[in-house]
Design a protein around this motif. Sequence first.
Motif: not given
Length: 57
Positions: A32-38
């Motif tokens: 879960q160490d990723t940015k969510p897709a915008l």
Amino acid sequence: MTRFVVPAAASILVGLLLGAASVFGATLMIQQDTKPALQPGDPASSVLNRVEYGNRG
């Protein structure tokens, strides 16, 4: 002999459960160490998706 076998078995079981829980938790944290897709926004829409009534022209 039973005085030592039962606590040792319980200790091993608790150690295995704690180890499995820590590995599972660390794996979840790493994944879960990723940015969510915008999603790209529409430039013609209002700022910050707030409703604005009327014309600016």
